[in-house]
Design an enzyme around this catalytic site. Sequence first.
Site, PDB file in Angstrom:
ATOM      1  N   ASP A   1       0.954  -1.234  -0.104  1.00 26.21           N
ATOM      2  CA  ASP A   1      -0.083  -0.122  -0.038  1.00 26.21           C
ATOM      3  C   ASP A   1       0.760   1.122  -0.096  1.00 26.21           C
ATOM      4  O   ASP A   1       1.907   1.260   0.486  1.00 26.21           O
ATOM      5  CB  ASP A   1      -0.900  -0.122   1.328  1.00 26.21           C
ATOM      6  CG  ASP A   1      -1.880   1.125   1.456  1.00 26.21           C
ATOM      7  OD1 ASP A   1      -2.826   1.031   0.526  1.00 26.21           O
ATOM      8  OD2 ASP A   1      -1.679   1.949   2.284  1.00 26.21           O
TER       9      ASP A   1
ATOM     10  N   GLU B   1      15.183 -14.462  -0.329  1.00 25.64           N
ATOM     11  CA  GLU B   1      15.281 -15.489   0.407  1.00 25.64           C
ATOM     12  C   GLU B   1      14.013 -16.542   0.249  1.00 25.64           C
ATOM     13  O   GLU B   1      14.492 -17.809   0.814  1.00 25.64           O
ATOM     14  CB  GLU B   1      15.401 -15.172   2.090  1.00 25.64           C
ATOM     15  CG  GLU B   1      16.560 -14.301   2.312  1.00 25.64           C
ATOM     16  CD  GLU B   1      16.594 -13.756   3.672  1.00 25.64           C
ATOM     17  OE1 GLU B   1      16.071 -14.804   4.430  1.00 25.64           O
ATOM     18  OE2 GLU B   1      17.193 -12.824   4.245  1.00 25.64           O
TER      19      GLU B   1
END
Length: 551
Positions: free
Chosen positions: A214, A274
């Site tokens: 957002d 990751e």
Amino acid sequence: MNKKADFDMAKVLDVDTDWWRGAVIYQIYPRSYQDSNGDGVGDLLGIVQRLPHIASLGVDAIWISPFFTSPMKDFGYDVSNYCDVDPMFGSLADFDALVETAHELGLRVMIDLVLSHTSDQHAWFAQSHQDRTNDKADWYVWSDPKPDGTAPNNWLSIFGGPAWTWEPRREQYYLHNFLSTQPDLNFHNPDVQDALLDVTRFWLDRGVDGFRLDTINFYYADKDLRDNPALPPERRNANIAPSVNPYNHQEHLYSKNQPENLEFLARFRALLEEYPGAAAVGEVGDAQRGLELLGQYTAGTTGVQMCYAFEFLAKDPLTAERVAQVFAEVDTVAADGWACWAFSNHDVMRHITRWDLTPAAARAYATLILCLRGSVCLYQGEELGLPEADVAFEDLQDPYGIEFWPEFKGRDGCRTPMVWEPSNQTGGFTSGNPWLPVSSDHLNRSVAAQEDDPGALLHHYRRAIAFRRTHPALVKGTHGGVSADGSVVSFTRTLGDQTLYCAFNLSDAPATHALPDGSWATVGSELGSTAPGPDGHLHLGPWQVALSLKT
């Protein structure tokens, strides 16, 4: 859950770490999708119940608007606990069930992270606003007043009024770009960044496949809190805020869009890396520099994978000339980036009403967005062709609409409940009293009604998504120059040895358009695609498309 379990689930989905490029993402506004317990508010188990419908569309992923613990002053975009589910939506166990079910159906799960600000009821702010010496004192944007006691600068809130509120305990102002109950976090403090990255890891460990970020360009405020300059009237537009909002009178050089944001996004992207296949789409809220920022934030491998600006969420009619203009700018300022296009979402008037679309026009635009270069967000109910609902003032919930009524009616009209079947006044959304009234105009457009109608828009969306998926050039391919020929917008999409030529008549009058030189085979007849006439030209009826495969 643990990380290993998440990666095992990723294997079930045959992870393509580039899956996001060209993905079709279905946005769910959880308050309004499906209520499972009769309290009139949609919830996570309601979403689980309706996931088969979403999977039947053929989309790649879902994006769920905020469901975190919140006082709901801005309906979940004011977070008081990032790592829990608000009881009105269910529990963490319900969320785990949602992720598991979605993955079983081949759907990835993206969630809405609101990182620029929290609720004023968040534990961080509860501590920060007490005094100037506590451990969280510098976690939000605080400033002394001017010598005359007024706010530090001229910044305005999108939701109306100044962007500063006085805190008597500290004798300072705090910044809020939105409601006064949504204080802005101080990203200049590395501890704040670390805490937000910990939140991100929490959800990645829980199995999510990515995030919608957002207000991604609001993270940083200018360290020196300089005044924003005035914006000349001729440069103002209402893409971000309604025209009656004085927010449009400023050029927001200092209250957002700061260069330091790229450094935080690099940290955020490194964390995503990751988790193979994890991706993010950022919401760029800026009326003047939206596409430029999209290009900055998605170029290379140190930003987010994709962003969307508001060019196709604007009120301006989406003509052939406008589409060509937007892509010409993309090619100039964001050629190395990746856009995610949307016509509707939870913040703007539904595009069926915004552009006053006929059923034929709705089909043409659905096909268009699924042929453009970029990823795609479809908003719940878009597949049904839902128009904007007319919500009476006494039924309004949105503080934005209440503030600027009646010139701007807020966002409730696009947030009314999803309609599943027409047999009762709540459209199958709830057995109780819905939090917003269900539009009677929506009932005859319900999922059940359209399932039984082979010519319904719902089936057109399924066919258009399937067409996209079976033509890799439409998913990850490059595009040739997007050009306007009168009311016809056209472009090529190419990947490897596959090239498609796409032409769309975006008007209610017939048009003639010349195919490029070469040998072309007409495809997409199920989408109303037309073949060239005896003269070799495309003779397009109103709102007709022509899709051609190079042979």
